[in-house]
Design a protein around this motif. Structure first.
Motif, PDB file in Angstrom:
ATOM      1  N   ASN A   1       0.653  -1.119  -0.058  1.00  0.00           N
ATOM      2  CA  ASN A   1      -0.095   0.119  -0.041  1.00  0.00           C
ATOM      3  C   ASN A   1       0.982   1.302  -0.207  1.00  0.00           C
ATOM      4  O   ASN A   1       0.410   2.264  -0.680  1.00  0.00           O
ATOM      5  CB  ASN A   1      -1.034   0.056   1.005  1.00  0.00           C
ATOM      6  CG  ASN A   1      -2.058  -0.867   0.904  1.00  0.00           C
ATOM      7  OD1 ASN A   1      -2.955  -0.756  -0.071  1.00  0.00           O
ATOM      8  ND2 ASN A   1      -2.782  -1.754   2.085  1.00  0.00           N
ATOM      9  N   MET A   2       2.064   1.327   0.882  1.00  0.00           N
ATOM     10  CA  MET A   2       2.898   2.338   0.873  1.00  0.00           C
ATOM     11  C   MET A   2       3.432   2.626  -0.350  1.00  0.00           C
ATOM     12  O   MET A   2       3.359   3.702  -0.975  1.00  0.00           O
ATOM     13  CB  MET A   2       3.906   2.091   1.896  1.00  0.00           C
ATOM     14  CG  MET A   2       4.571   3.461   2.288  1.00  0.00           C
ATOM     15  SD  MET A   2       5.531   3.414   3.914  1.00  0.00           S
ATOM     16  CE  MET A   2       6.142   5.056   3.885  1.00  0.00           C
ATOM     17  N   VAL A   3       3.887   1.781  -1.116  1.00  0.00           N
ATOM     18  CA  VAL A   3       4.587   2.007  -2.370  1.00  0.00           C
ATOM     19  C   VAL A   3       3.308   2.250  -3.665  1.00  0.00           C
ATOM     20  O   VAL A   3       3.812   3.145  -4.341  1.00  0.00           O
ATOM     21  CB  VAL A   3       5.221   0.172  -2.990  1.00  0.00           C
ATOM     22  CG1 VAL A   3       5.371   0.538  -4.642  1.00  0.00           C
ATOM     23  CG2 VAL A   3       6.256   0.176  -2.338  1.00  0.00           C
ATOM     24  N   LEU A   4       2.080   1.948  -3.418  1.00  0.00           N
ATOM     25  CA  LEU A   4       1.220   2.336  -4.408  1.00  0.00           C
ATOM     26  C   LEU A   4       0.344   3.659  -3.900  1.00  0.00           C
ATOM     27  O   LEU A   4       0.177   4.238  -4.818  1.00  0.00           O
ATOM     28  CB  LEU A   4      -0.042   1.260  -4.405  1.00  0.00           C
ATOM     29  CG  LEU A   4       0.315  -0.068  -4.811  1.00  0.00           C
ATOM     30  CD1 LEU A   4      -0.730  -0.968  -4.463  1.00  0.00           C
ATOM     31  CD2 LEU A   4       0.646   0.034  -6.574  1.00  0.00           C
ATOM     32  N   GLU A   5       0.483   4.115  -2.818  1.00  0.00           N
ATOM     33  CA  GLU A   5      -0.282   5.184  -2.367  1.00  0.00           C
ATOM     34  C   GLU A   5       0.793   6.333  -2.069  1.00  0.00           C
ATOM     35  O   GLU A   5       0.068   7.566  -2.248  1.00  0.00           O
ATOM     36  CB  GLU A   5      -0.990   4.876  -0.903  1.00  0.00           C
ATOM     37  CG  GLU A   5      -2.020   3.961  -1.094  1.00  0.00           C
ATOM     38  CD  GLU A   5      -3.228   4.067  -1.982  1.00  0.00           C
ATOM     39  OE1 GLU A   5      -3.169   5.471  -2.521  1.00  0.00           O
ATOM     40  OE2 GLU A   5      -3.695   3.040  -2.807  1.00  0.00           O
ATOM     41  N   GLU A   6       2.059   6.305  -1.477  1.00  0.00           N
ATOM     42  CA  GLU A   6       2.834   7.479  -1.329  1.00  0.00           C
ATOM     43  C   GLU A   6       3.371   7.818  -2.550  1.00  0.00           C
ATOM     44  O   GLU A   6       4.243   7.294  -3.196  1.00  0.00           O
ATOM     45  CB  GLU A   6       3.902   7.204  -0.435  1.00  0.00           C
ATOM     46  CG  GLU A   6       3.473   6.828   1.083  1.00  0.00           C
ATOM     47  CD  GLU A   6       3.009   8.032   1.811  1.00  0.00           C
ATOM     48  OE1 GLU A   6       3.302   9.209   1.038  1.00  0.00           O
ATOM     49  OE2 GLU A   6       2.334   8.501   2.894  1.00  0.00           O
ATOM     50  N   PRO A   7       3.317   9.217  -2.966  1.00  0.00           N
ATOM     51  CA  PRO A   7       3.758   9.679  -4.236  1.00  0.00           C
ATOM     52  C   PRO A   7       5.003   9.767  -4.476  1.00  0.00           C
ATOM     53  O   PRO A   7       5.793   9.309  -5.400  1.00  0.00           O
ATOM     54  CB  PRO A   7       3.118  11.210  -4.316  1.00  0.00           C
ATOM     55  CG  PRO A   7       2.011  11.176  -3.314  1.00  0.00           C
ATOM     56  CD  PRO A   7       2.330  10.136  -2.329  1.00  0.00           C
TER      57      PRO A   7
ATOM     58  N   ASN B   1      -7.862 -11.443   3.526  1.00  0.00           N
ATOM     59  CA  ASN B   1      -9.013 -11.294   2.444  1.00  0.00           C
ATOM     60  C   ASN B   1      -8.237 -11.489   1.084  1.00  0.00           C
ATOM     61  O   ASN B   1      -7.832 -10.721   0.447  1.00  0.00           O
ATOM     62  CB  ASN B   1      -9.674 -10.012   2.512  1.00  0.00           C
ATOM     63  CG  ASN B   1     -10.722  -9.774   1.703  1.00  0.00           C
ATOM     64  OD1 ASN B   1     -10.724 -10.309   0.355  1.00  0.00           O
ATOM     65  ND2 ASN B   1     -11.855  -9.268   2.191  1.00  0.00           N
ATOM     66  N   ALA B   2      -8.609 -12.711   0.559  1.00  0.00           N
ATOM     67  CA  ALA B   2      -8.197 -13.239  -0.890  1.00  0.00           C
ATOM     68  C   ALA B   2      -8.333 -12.037  -1.853  1.00  0.00           C
ATOM     69  O   ALA B   2      -7.546 -11.771  -2.739  1.00  0.00           O
ATOM     70  CB  ALA B   2      -8.698 -14.571  -1.258  1.00  0.00           C
ATOM     71  N   ARG B   3      -9.433 -11.530  -1.863  1.00  0.00           N
ATOM     72  CA  ARG B   3      -9.927 -10.814  -3.037  1.00  0.00           C
ATOM     73  C   ARG B   3      -8.944  -9.404  -2.793  1.00  0.00           C
ATOM     74  O   ARG B   3      -8.730  -8.587  -3.806  1.00  0.00           O
ATOM     75  CB  ARG B   3     -11.348 -10.269  -3.106  1.00  0.00           C
ATOM     76  CG  ARG B   3     -11.997 -11.663  -3.478  1.00  0.00           C
ATOM     77  CD  ARG B   3     -13.623 -11.215  -3.927  1.00  0.00           C
ATOM     78  NE  ARG B   3     -14.359 -12.330  -4.196  1.00  0.00           N
ATOM     79  CZ  ARG B   3     -15.640 -12.585  -4.696  1.00  0.00           C
ATOM     80  NH1 ARG B   3     -16.354 -11.287  -4.652  1.00  0.00           N
ATOM     81  NH2 ARG B   3     -16.124 -13.633  -5.018  1.00  0.00           N
ATOM     82  N   GLN B   4      -8.917  -8.859  -1.551  1.00  0.00           N
ATOM     83  CA  GLN B   4      -8.034  -7.839  -1.375  1.00  0.00           C
ATOM     84  C   GLN B   4      -6.686  -7.894  -1.533  1.00  0.00           C
ATOM     85  O   GLN B   4      -5.961  -7.124  -2.329  1.00  0.00           O
ATOM     86  CB  GLN B   4      -8.182  -7.356   0.162  1.00  0.00           C
ATOM     87  CG  GLN B   4      -7.342  -6.020   0.454  1.00  0.00           C
ATOM     88  CD  GLN B   4      -7.559  -5.625   2.065  1.00  0.00           C
ATOM     89  OE1 GLN B   4      -7.992  -6.334   2.955  1.00  0.00           O
ATOM     90  NE2 GLN B   4      -7.044  -4.810   2.363  1.00  0.00           N
ATOM     91  N   VAL B   5      -6.073  -9.175  -1.541  1.00  0.00           N
ATOM     92  CA  VAL B   5      -4.743  -9.467  -2.038  1.00  0.00           C
ATOM     93  C   VAL B   5      -4.558  -9.318  -3.379  1.00  0.00           C
ATOM     94  O   VAL B   5      -3.661  -8.983  -3.858  1.00  0.00           O
ATOM     95  CB  VAL B   5      -4.485 -10.843  -1.226  1.00  0.00           C
ATOM     96  CG1 VAL B   5      -3.243 -11.415  -1.992  1.00  0.00           C
ATOM     97  CG2 VAL B   5      -4.503 -10.832   0.223  1.00  0.00           C
ATOM     98  N   ARG B   6      -5.803  -9.945  -4.214  1.00  0.00           N
ATOM     99  CA  ARG B   6      -5.545  -9.999  -5.479  1.00  0.00           C
ATOM    100  C   ARG B   6      -5.503  -8.516  -6.260  1.00  0.00           C
ATOM    101  O   ARG B   6      -4.694  -8.363  -7.028  1.00  0.00           O
ATOM    102  CB  ARG B   6      -6.733 -10.627  -6.000  1.00  0.00           C
ATOM    103  CG  ARG B   6      -6.554 -11.109  -7.329  1.00  0.00           C
ATOM    104  CD  ARG B   6      -7.973 -11.286  -8.274  1.00  0.00           C
ATOM    105  NE  ARG B   6      -7.710 -11.625  -9.783  1.00  0.00           N
ATOM    106  CZ  ARG B   6      -7.426 -10.707 -10.616  1.00  0.00           C
ATOM    107  NH1 ARG B   6      -7.142  -9.487 -10.327  1.00  0.00           N
ATOM    108  NH2 ARG B   6      -7.310 -10.776 -11.894  1.00  0.00           N
ATOM    109  N   ARG B   7      -6.175  -7.817  -5.581  1.00  0.00           N
ATOM    110  CA  ARG B   7      -6.634  -6.349  -5.868  1.00  0.00           C
ATOM    111  C   ARG B   7      -4.920  -5.705  -5.911  1.00  0.00           C
ATOM    112  O   ARG B   7      -4.635  -4.799  -6.676  1.00  0.00           O
ATOM    113  CB  ARG B   7      -7.379  -5.649  -5.517  1.00  0.00           C
ATOM    114  CG  ARG B   7      -7.594  -4.261  -5.837  1.00  0.00           C
ATOM    115  CD  ARG B   7      -7.800  -3.815  -7.416  1.00  0.00           C
ATOM    116  NE  ARG B   7      -7.654  -2.380  -7.939  1.00  0.00           N
ATOM    117  CZ  ARG B   7      -7.313  -2.338  -8.897  1.00  0.00           C
ATOM    118  NH1 ARG B   7      -6.923  -3.192  -9.854  1.00  0.00           N
ATOM    119  NH2 ARG B   7      -7.242  -1.020  -9.587  1.00  0.00           N
TER     120      ARG B   7
END
Length: 654
Positions: free
Chosen positions: A503-509, A548-554
């Protein structure tokens, strides 16, 4: 009288012709020491009049008078040689004096002119400076002799007097005593050699391997991106390409190779630079004349070239210890401020070494001695820069992780016992305290903005994930008893930390923008987080762990999108990560589809299998996701971890 008179005249005439009689009349001089070629050919006397450079015979004949006086020629040549040797000696003295002044060493006059034992050092009065003095590696001047098809070992001795038994150094290194007794050059511990001043004229850029314009462009790209991401530019201290080329061809090749790897459409340049870099590394394997910039060149390759990282980091550490960098901190604390750069480089090597020992599940080379433990003392020095704070933050973190490595080992078949979780909590608290200490100390950068402090948070999640993933090591869903509360707590911390990494790699600009240029350790941990979450989602149901498997997939899908969108070369590691995760995600989708279509519910040793019969028919779990939960300390990173094409990651050679 008449008879006597002619006799008297003859005597006078004889006296006039004698060269020993001084007379006002000018008489020709007969040269007995030398004769011209013409007179020698006719076998006549060679006569020279005073002031004339040609003999009388040659003057009358109107030809050039050529003197064949070998004794005179020898005297003249000897004078020329002595004059040239004297000029060369003065030039060398001036150069040595300049080098001594630049290195902060004693004046040349303090060195004993008759000392042939210690050719690299001053007189005993100044021997305390010996360890950090530039010297020439004479081992290179004694090459092997060829005899037929084989190579004969060249064993040579130093022409030095016997060792003084009254030397106050009673307990030196054992190898030094062996050298003192044998005088074998092969055993000698040579010190660093000053860089050659002709490197620029001889390197691969001068040879036309790549153009100077392109080399300048690559250097500028590395300086403002990767060099700033790696602790504020402390690995490349040169401000321009010319300075790097004069200092170390290995470093310039490493910088240009890494830059070409990160820029799109530079494959051909990458091939040429990579080939040159590998050739230089191979050629230096058995040499002993190295510089600090050569070590930096090895580190640059280790941090960004995944297929070479392990070999390069180990080679850099061995060269650094041979040069005495592990002792620079002690000299620095004793007031030798010129040791700052060497001590800084030793800390950098510690981090480089531990990046890849952790990733490969292998023991590190550099241990936590007084130099590593007292890193706070180093930060108190007045010459410290912000990059040092970022570097020492990594040192402090890997001290914790290395202690955990020694506690729990890397045995992938050894599960943690219930007693181990008490010590694991201690390491978790240490990592929490590490973040509280180092995040506020990491200042923003004009080049990478908030990456220094945000990078501390990212590595905090990495560390928590690494430590707590051990809770699932050597366990299998098919034969694991009911989880204890401690094991379940640690496993859930590992899951949440892995998700926080992604999440940090994806969300922190600032983290997202830097992801292409960071060292491969960060790419490793991001990849490991994604693989770990996919494994847990398939192998462990929600009765044991909170996932949560779907959360992991996303999350994994978004990581793949990010890796595909970054601006990088075709052979950059992010390309391979995206392909490898994509293949795993396809397997994951097959499992998820089978799980949603429930048929009958077969069991494995009495436990329900998610997906029922259809899942079993398609293979449960998918073959490439079923191998054990080994945890970080058994991760076993290699170049074909995710993408089999990485096994063929070889560049074309010229």
């Amino acid at each position: 009288m008449d008879a006597a008179t002619p006799l008297k005249r003859s005597s006078e005439d004889a006296n006039l012709e004698s060269p020993r009689v001084n007379n006002t009349r000018s008489a020709p001089k007969i040269s007995k020491a030398r004769a011209c070629a013409e007179c020698k050919r006719h076998k006549i006397r060679c006569e020279f009049r005073p002031g004339e450079s040609n003999c009388t015979k040659c003057i009358r004949s109107g030809i050039k008078c050529v003197i064949n006086d070998f004794s005179q020629k020898f005297v003249e040549d000897d004078g020329i040689w002595k004059s040239q040797a004297n000029a060369t000696m003065h030039q060398l003295q001036a150069a040595v004096s300049h080098l001594l002044q630049q290195g902060g060493l004693p004046d040349l006059s303090t060195y004993s002119s008759g000392d042939t034992v210690n050719l690299n050092g001053p007189s005993p009065a100044t021997s305390s400076h010996h360890d950090h003095r530039p010297s020439i590696d004479r081992a290179q001047t004694h090459t092997s002799h060829q005899e037929g098809p084989g190579v004969v070992m060249d064993v040579t001795r130093e022409p030095s007097p016997e060792q003084d038994l009254q030397n106050p150094e009673l307990v030196p290194a054992p190898m030094r005593s062996l050298y003192e007794v044998t005088k074998l050059r092969n055993l000698r511990n040579n010190h660093v050699e000053a860089p050659k001043q002709t490197l620029l004229e001889e390197d691969f850029i001068s040879r036309g391997l790549i153009s100077l314009h392109e080399a300048e462009e690559l250097f500028a790209y590395f300086s403002r991106t990767m060099n700033q991401l790696l602790w504020g530019g402390i690995i490349l201290v040169h401000r321009d390409l010319t300075s790097v080329r004069r200092a170390s061809t290995l470093l310039s090749a490493a910088v240009l190779t890494v830059a070409a790897l990160h820029i799109p459409n530079r494959t051909e340049t990458l091939n040429r630079c990579y080939s040159e870099y590998v050739s230089l590394v191979s050629n230096m394997a058995l040499t002993r004349a190295h510089t600090l910039d050569d070590i930096r060149g090895l580190c640059v390759g280790a941090f960004w070239l995944s297929e070479l990282s392990w070999k390069l980091s180990g080679h850099a550490v061995r060269i650094a210890t041979e040069m005495g960098l592990h002792q620079s901190y002690q000299r620095l604390t004793r007031g030798h401020t010129d040791q700052y750069e060497r001590a800084q480089l030793w800390y950098l090597l510690y981090v480089c070494d531990h990046h890849f020992s952790i990733a490969y599940g292998r023991p590190p080379v550099i241990h936590e001695d007084v130099v590593i433990r007292n890193h706070e003392t180093f930060l108190a020095l007045p010459m410290v820069v912000p990059g040092d704070i970022r570097l020492l933050a990594q040192v402090a973190l890997f001290m914790i992780l290395t202690e955990a490595y020694r506690m729990f080992s890397s045995d992938t078949e050894q599960a943690l016992s219930e007693e181990d979780f008490g010590q694991l909590r201690v390491y978790n608290v240490a990592v929490d305290q590490w973040r509280l200490l180092w995040q506020p100390r990491s200042a923003d950068s004009a080049y990478v903005r908030t990456y220094p402090s945000k990078g501390v948070v990212l590595h905090y999640h990495f560390a928590k994930f690494q430590l707590n993933s051990l809770a699932l090591r050597a366990l299998s869903p098919s034969n694991t008893p009911v989880f204890s509360m401690d094991r379940k707590e640690s496993a859930n911390i590992a899951i949440s930390s892995a998700m926080a990494c992604l999440n940090m790699v994806l969300e922190e600009p600032d983290i997202r923008d830097a992801i292409v240029g960071v060292p491969i350790f960060t790419h490793t941990m991001v990849t490991f987080s994604a693989v770990f979450l996919l494994k847990v989602a398939i192998n462990w149901n929600t009765a044991y762990l909170s996932i949560n498997a779907r959360q992991v997939r996303r999350l994994v899908e978004r990581v793949i999108e990010l890796m595909n969108c970054v601006s990088a070369g075709e052979r950059h590691l992010t390309r391979h990560i995206a392909r490898g995760l994509g293949k795993m995600l396809e397997r994951f989708d097959s499992w998820e589809a089978a799980w949603q279509f429930r048929g009958s519910a077969p069991t494995i040793e009495g436990r329900d299998v998610p997906g029922g019969a259809n899942a079993m028919a398609q293979g449960f779990p998918p073959p490439d996701l079923i191998y054990g939960m080994v945890g970080t300390y058994g991760f076993g990173l290699d170049e074909n971890l995710l993408d089999p094409s990485m096994a063929d990651f070889e560049f074309l050679t010229q």
